[in-house]
Design a protein around this motif. Structure first.
Motif, PDB file in Angstrom:
ATOM      1  N   LYS A   1       0.830  -1.198   0.000  1.00  0.00           N
ATOM      2  CA  LYS A   1       0.000   0.000   0.000  1.00  0.00           C
ATOM      3  C   LYS A   1       0.869   1.255   0.000  1.00  0.00           C
ATOM      4  N   ALA A   2       1.962   1.216   0.763  1.00  0.00           N
ATOM      5  CA  ALA A   2       2.849   2.370   0.842  1.00  0.00           C
ATOM      6  C   ALA A   2       3.377   2.729  -0.541  1.00  0.00           C
ATOM      7  N   THR A   3       3.750   1.721  -1.315  1.00  0.00           N
ATOM      8  CA  THR A   3       4.265   1.949  -2.671  1.00  0.00           C
ATOM      9  C   THR A   3       3.177   2.512  -3.585  1.00  0.00           C
ATOM     10  N   GLU A   4       1.970   1.955  -3.445  1.00  0.00           N
ATOM     11  CA  GLU A   4       0.845   2.442  -4.250  1.00  0.00           C
ATOM     12  C   GLU A   4       0.558   3.918  -3.971  1.00  0.00           C
ATOM     13  N   TYR A   5       0.514   4.277  -2.701  1.00  0.00           N
ATOM     14  CA  TYR A   5       0.238   5.667  -2.335  1.00  0.00           C
ATOM     15  C   TYR A   5       1.375   6.591  -2.751  1.00  0.00           C
ATOM     16  N   TYR A   6       2.603   6.102  -2.638  1.00  0.00           N
ATOM     17  CA  TYR A   6       3.776   6.878  -3.044  1.00  0.00           C
ATOM     18  C   TYR A   6       3.688   7.219  -4.529  1.00  0.00           C
ATOM     19  N   ASP A   7       3.379   6.231  -5.340  1.00  0.00           N
ATOM     20  CA  ASP A   7       3.285   6.438  -6.788  1.00  0.00           C
ATOM     21  C   ASP A   7       2.173   7.430  -7.134  1.00  0.00           C
ATOM     22  N   ASN A   8       1.058   7.334  -6.419  1.00  0.00           N
ATOM     23  CA  ASN A   8      -0.044   8.267  -6.659  1.00  0.00           C
ATOM     24  C   ASN A   8       0.349   9.690  -6.286  1.00  0.00           C
ATOM     25  N   ALA A   9       1.033   9.829  -5.156  1.00  0.00           N
ATOM     26  CA  ALA A   9       1.480  11.163  -4.739  1.00  0.00           C
ATOM     27  C   ALA A   9       2.394  11.770  -5.801  1.00  0.00           C
ATOM     28  N   TYR A  10       3.351  10.951  -6.255  1.00  0.00           N
ATOM     29  CA  TYR A  10       4.293  11.438  -7.280  1.00  0.00           C
ATOM     30  C   TYR A  10       3.542  11.842  -8.548  1.00  0.00           C
ATOM     31  N   SER A  11       2.550  11.055  -8.921  1.00  0.00           N
ATOM     32  CA  SER A  11       1.784  11.326 -10.138  1.00  0.00           C
ATOM     33  C   SER A  11       1.047  12.659 -10.062  1.00  0.00           C
ATOM     34  N   TRP A  12       0.390  12.928  -8.935  1.00  0.00           N
ATOM     35  CA  TRP A  12      -0.388  14.165  -8.822  1.00  0.00           C
ATOM     36  C   TRP A  12       0.517  15.390  -8.722  1.00  0.00           C
ATOM     37  N   TYR A  13       1.638  15.247  -8.010  1.00  0.00           N
ATOM     38  CA  TYR A  13       2.585  16.364  -7.966  1.00  0.00           C
ATOM     39  C   TYR A  13       3.152  16.643  -9.364  1.00  0.00           C
ATOM     40  N   SER A  14       3.419  15.581 -10.104  1.00  0.00           N
ATOM     41  CA  SER A  14       3.983  15.743 -11.447  1.00  0.00           C
ATOM     42  C   SER A  14       2.993  16.426 -12.376  1.00  0.00           C
ATOM     43  N   GLN A  15       1.707  16.126 -12.200  1.00  0.00           N
ATOM     44  CA  GLN A  15       0.694  16.771 -13.033  1.00  0.00           C
ATOM     45  C   GLN A  15       0.648  18.279 -12.784  1.00  0.00           C
ATOM     46  N   VAL A  16       0.963  18.683 -11.564  1.00  0.00           N
ATOM     47  CA  VAL A  16       1.048  20.122 -11.271  1.00  0.00           C
ATOM     48  C   VAL A  16       2.194  20.740 -12.068  1.00  0.00           C
ATOM     49  N   LEU A  17       3.355  20.058 -12.047  1.00  0.00           N
ATOM     50  CA  LEU A  17       4.520  20.605 -12.752  1.00  0.00           C
ATOM     51  C   LEU A  17       4.319  20.581 -14.265  1.00  0.00           C
ATOM     52  N   ASP A  18       3.511  19.657 -14.757  1.00  0.00           N
ATOM     53  CA  ASP A  18       3.181  19.667 -16.187  1.00  0.00           C
ATOM     54  C   ASP A  18       2.441  20.934 -16.568  1.00  0.00           C
ATOM     55  N   ARG A  19       1.662  21.464 -15.623  1.00  0.00           N
ATOM     56  CA  ARG A  19       0.872  22.672 -15.871  1.00  0.00           C
ATOM     57  C   ARG A  19       1.604  23.942 -15.469  1.00  0.00           C
TER      58      ARG A  19
END
Length: 429
Positions: A308-326
């Protein structure tokens, strides 16, 4: 002695009667001044203000409170003044007209209301109150447009009282048409709320709530004025608002903040995703969602649930990255990705300390592999913190992270530079 007592009593009665007559005469004269001078309130402002102040003081006198005639005389004069000023302000092309007596409509209504307590059937009362109701509404609108919410509240609230009084007299009220009364309750509540008079706003908000108002403001305001004293009840108000206004983003964000305060992270995910659907360009929501997943990642890790920790980590990274894409220079997202790597690297420290005591070849090999993995994560974090420092050179957390990373990577000169920068900000730890 008996005759003397009768004479003294008669004299006292006579003096009291004369005093009452004097007060009524004073009221009549003050009202006359207001009526006579109101056609040009600006030019006669000094005399009008003196007369209105005298009326206001006389209204507190028991003799005047018991005199229907004096009260109606004063009310009609104040109504006339309010009407003349209303006309002057309405036709003023410059928009600069300032009311000489901003509370004249409220004072007039108070005098009419006092007279109604004496004789509700007086023929002059009906027409005076109907005029008063209209003027109160107009003065409320003036104040509201000028963002003088305290005065707006006084006039809106008095207009509702005028409506209630007229209805109790069996008379027509302008507010009985269509949704006008509900609108009046709404703007009364809004005015009190914007004036930070929350206890005054609450009864009007509750009336609108009980009447199933469609206005999202009602539920948001009720939540805010109730949350500190009774969070459960506040959530009931908010939940009803969300049911009635599912597409209102203001209520949605109030709900998000509610669950953020409670730390109910799982509940937040769906609500934040819903907010992103409604406002796809609001990148602060992306950052918040990334932060929620980051917190869930840390909780799962501390509980030993690595999957679960890995799953949540990947999701956090994904949403932060989407901010930087914008927004490539977004500080919060830049710092947060650095922190993701940093915290994951720091989680190896305890394991590394345990391995340091095992001097066997296998133990030393495990130590080197673990340290290499940790250092790789610190290196991943480094460019994000360096960029965050360029965006905001005075953020203490960024400076602390850079000082520690450079020290961990044995880049001691750079670590010392960040230590000096922290000391310059008064941070020595």
């Amino acid at each position: 002695m008996k005759n003397l007592f009768i004479l003294l009593f008669a004299f006292s009665f006579s003096v009291t009667g004369l005093m009452a007559q004097d007060l009524e005469k004073d009221m009549k004269n003050a009202a006359k001044t207001v009526s006579k001078k109101s056609t040009d309130a600006i030019a006669n402002s000094s005399e009008i203000l003196d007369a209105v102040n005298q009326i206001d003081k006389l209204m507190d006198e028991p003799t005047i409170q018991a005199s229907k005639k004096a009260l109606i005389t004063a009310a009609e004069a104040l109504n006339q003044l309010a009407n003349e000023e209303f006309k002057a302000k309405t036709i003023d092309a410059t928009g600069q007209y300032q009311l000489v007596v901003p509370n004249s409509a409220v004072l007039a209504f108070e005098a009419f209301a006092a007279a109604a307590k004496i004789d509700m059937k007086d023929k002059d009362l009906k027409y005076g109150l109907q005029d008063s109701e209209n003027l109160l509404n107009n003065y409320a609108i003036f104040a509201y447009q000028e963002q003088d919410y305290g005065k707006a509240y006084q006039n809106f609230a008095a207009s509702i009282e005028a409506h209630d009084l007229l209805k109790s007299m069996g008379q027509d009220s302008r507010l009985q048409e269509g949704s006008l009364l509900a609108d009046q309750y709404f703007f009364t509540a809004v005015s009190a709320y914007y004036d930070n008079q929350f206890e005054l706003a609450k009864p009007y908000l509750l009336k609108l709530y009980n009447d199933d108002s469609s206005e999202a403001f009602v539920y948001d305001a009720l939540y805010n004025v109730t949350a500190e004293a009774d969070l459960d009840q506040a959530l009931i108000y908010l939940s009803k608002g969300r049911e009635m206004n599912p597409d209102d983003t203001g209520l949605l964000f109030t709900e998000i903040n509610h669950y953020l305060k409670l730390g109910e992270l799982d509940v937040l995910i769906d609500k934040l995703k819903s907010a992103i659907e409604k406002e796809p360009d609001n990148i602060s929501v992306y950052t918040t969602l990334g932060s929620v997943y980051d917190q869930l990642h840390q909780n799962a890790y501390s509980e030993g649930d690595t999957e679960k920790a890995t799953e949540y980590y990947d999701n956090a990274y994904s949403w932060y990255s989407q901010v930087l894409d914008r927004d490539a220079d977004n500080f919060d997202a830049t710092y947060s990705i650095g922190a993701l790597y940093y915290n994951k690297a720091a989680s190896f420290v305890d394991k590394l300390n345990e391995l340091a005591t095992d001097l066997s070849p296998a133990g030393m090999k495990a130590y080197d592999e673990t340290k290499a993995e940790m250092d790789a994560l610190f290196k991943e974090a480094l460019p994000y913190f360096e960029k965050a420092d360029k965006i905001n050179s005075e953020d203490r957390n960024t400076l602390i992270a850079l000082r520690e990373i450079y020290a961990r990577l044995n880049m001691l000169d750079k670590s010392e530079k960040f230590k000096a920068r922290l000391e310059a900000l008064g941070i020595t730890n």
